[in-house]
Motif scaffolding. Structure first.
Motif, short mmCIF file in Angstrom:
data_model
loop_
_atom_site.label_atom_id
_atom_site.label_comp_id
_atom_site.label_asym_id
_atom_site.label_seq_id
_atom_site.Cartn_x
_atom_site.Cartn_y
_atom_site.Cartn_z
N PHE A 9 0.76 -1.17 -0.02
CA PHE A 9 -0.13 0.03 -0.13
C PHE A 9 0.64 1.60 0.06
O PHE A 9 1.76 1.26 0.86
N ILE A 10 0.79 1.99 -1.07
CA ILE A 10 1.51 3.32 -1.00
C ILE A 10 0.62 4.40 -0.70
O ILE A 10 -0.35 4.64 -1.36
N TYR A 11 0.92 5.24 0.29
CA TYR A 11 0.24 6.33 0.63
C TYR A 11 0.64 7.84 -0.39
O TYR A 11 1.78 8.05 -0.43
N THR A 12 -0.21 8.26 -1.22
CA THR A 12 0.03 9.35 -1.76
C THR A 12 -0.48 10.43 -1.38
O THR A 12 -1.79 10.66 -1.19
N ARG A 13 0.48 11.66 -0.79
CA ARG A 13 0.05 12.65 -0.32
C ARG A 13 -0.47 13.77 -1.32
O ARG A 13 0.30 13.93 -2.29
N LYS A 57 -4.81 16.91 14.28
CA LYS A 57 -3.50 16.01 14.07
C LYS A 57 -3.89 15.03 12.82
O LYS A 57 -2.81 14.97 12.26
N LEU A 58 -4.93 14.74 12.41
CA LEU A 58 -5.23 13.73 11.35
C LEU A 58 -5.05 14.58 9.76
O LEU A 58 -4.37 14.36 9.15
N LEU A 59 -5.57 15.92 9.98
CA LEU A 59 -5.27 16.81 8.98
C LEU A 59 -3.81 17.08 8.75
O LEU A 59 -3.32 17.32 7.58
N ALA A 60 -3.07 17.36 10.07
CA ALA A 60 -1.75 17.66 9.77
C ALA A 60 -0.90 16.47 8.73
O ALA A 60 -0.01 16.61 8.09
N LYS A 61 -1.24 15.25 9.20
CA LYS A 61 -0.71 14.15 8.67
C LYS A 61 -0.92 14.15 7.01
O LYS A 61 -0.07 13.77 6.21
N GLU A 62 -2.21 14.60 6.76
CA GLU A 62 -2.56 14.79 5.35
C GLU A 62 -1.70 15.66 4.73
O GLU A 62 -1.49 15.67 3.47
N GLY A 64 1.22 17.01 5.56
CA GLY A 64 2.76 16.85 5.63
C GLY A 64 3.61 18.29 6.03
O GLY A 64 2.94 19.09 6.07
N GLN A 65 4.71 17.99 6.24
CA GLN A 65 5.66 19.14 6.77
C GLN A 65 5.78 19.99 5.48
O GLN A 65 6.20 19.66 4.57
N CYS A 85 -0.34 24.88 12.29
CA CYS A 85 1.18 25.52 11.84
C CYS A 85 2.12 24.49 12.82
O CYS A 85 3.07 24.22 12.37
N SER A 86 1.96 24.51 14.08
CA SER A 86 2.66 23.86 14.85
C SER A 86 3.02 22.35 14.65
O SER A 86 4.11 21.67 15.16
N LYS A 87 2.01 21.82 13.82
CA LYS A 87 2.22 20.42 13.49
C LYS A 87 2.79 20.00 12.19
O LYS A 87 3.52 19.01 11.89
#
Length: 249
Positions: A9-13, A57-62, A64-65, A85-87
């Motif tokens: 499974f490849i997660y594509t951001r 937190k979930l949105l931050a993962k979506e 990415g940095q 922003c902090s995440k």
């Protein structure tokens, strides 16, 4: 012979813009949560949409940095955008000027802890700011200092004991501050330092017993609450490095 294949499974951001993120924040907003968080957790925030931390937190993962997006989010002035922003900002890229600018805006414990735990604590200025901010007259700037202390053991798992021994000196110095969000953070730092390894556990207990000699109500609460956890029959003490040498700020 039948060849076996392992599915991967490849997660594509998907690359998001500030407009995309603000749209998602609007979709997640719920004014009733603003009231609930204020009544239940004492989180008083300006320009808040009413979004729970776990959803951010979930949105931050979506997302990415992304430092550029992080700054844009902070500059919107929207409470949840600032937490976001902090995440997504790379801790190693933040400047001392940015840290000071952002800490000056903290208005409650939630945004303070969000910035300090996984962000400021991993920055190049973390140790310097624990020293400086611990003397601040502003409640949430001072809390930021002790939140970093409480989190630093996880941010730098190879830090030597000397770092945390210096933290203990600051803890003991500041126990008379009876503002609730400061004294809770001081207590948190004391407890977390005492759970890093067996040596620091002993030193944190000594510090707590020294604090007990201080008659102030906040000092008494901080010490007794910490000792209750640190001296229990089977305290959850970690085994992080105890004698690694490293230059200390």
């Amino acid at each position: 012979m039948r060849q076996s294949h392992r599915s991967v499974f490849i997660y594509t951001r998907i690359k998001m813009t500030i407009k995309d993120i603000l749209k998602k924040l609007t979709e997640l907003s719920n004014p009733e949560k603003v009231i609930f968080k204020e009544n239940k957790f004492g989180i008083i925030s300006n320009n808040s949409l009413g979004i729970y931390h776990k959803d951010l937190k979930l949105l931050a993962k979506e997302i990415g940095q992304n430092n550029e997006l992080a700054i844009e989010l902070f500059d919107t002035g929207i409470y949840e955008a600032r937490i976001l922003c902090s995440k997504i900002y790379n801790p190693k890229d933040i400047t001392e000027k940015q840290m000071q600018m952002w800490v000056d805006t903290f208005e409650n414990w939630e945004i303070c802890d969000s910035f300090c735990m996984g962000f400021f604590a991993k920055s190049n200025f973390a140790l310097q700011k624990t020293q400086e901010w611990s003397r601040s007259d502003e409640e949430f700037i001072k809390r930021a200092s002790f939140t970093i202390m409480a989190s630093y053991g996880f941010a730098d798992k190879k830090a030597p004991n000397e770092v945390f021994e210096r933290f203990l000196e600051i803890v003991q110095r500041e126990v008379e501050d009876d503002r609730i969000y400061v004294k809770k953070a001081v207590n948190w730092a004391l407890r977390n330092i005492g759970k890093r390894n067996i040596d620091l556990n002993k030193k944190a207990i000594i510090t707590a017993n020294n604090i007990l000699k201080n008659p102030s109500k906040s000092a008494q609460w901080i010490a007794k609450n910490a000792l209750k956890e640190l001296q229990q029959e089977s305290p959850k003490i970690l085994d992080y490095p105890r004698d690694i040498y490293r230059p200390i700020i």
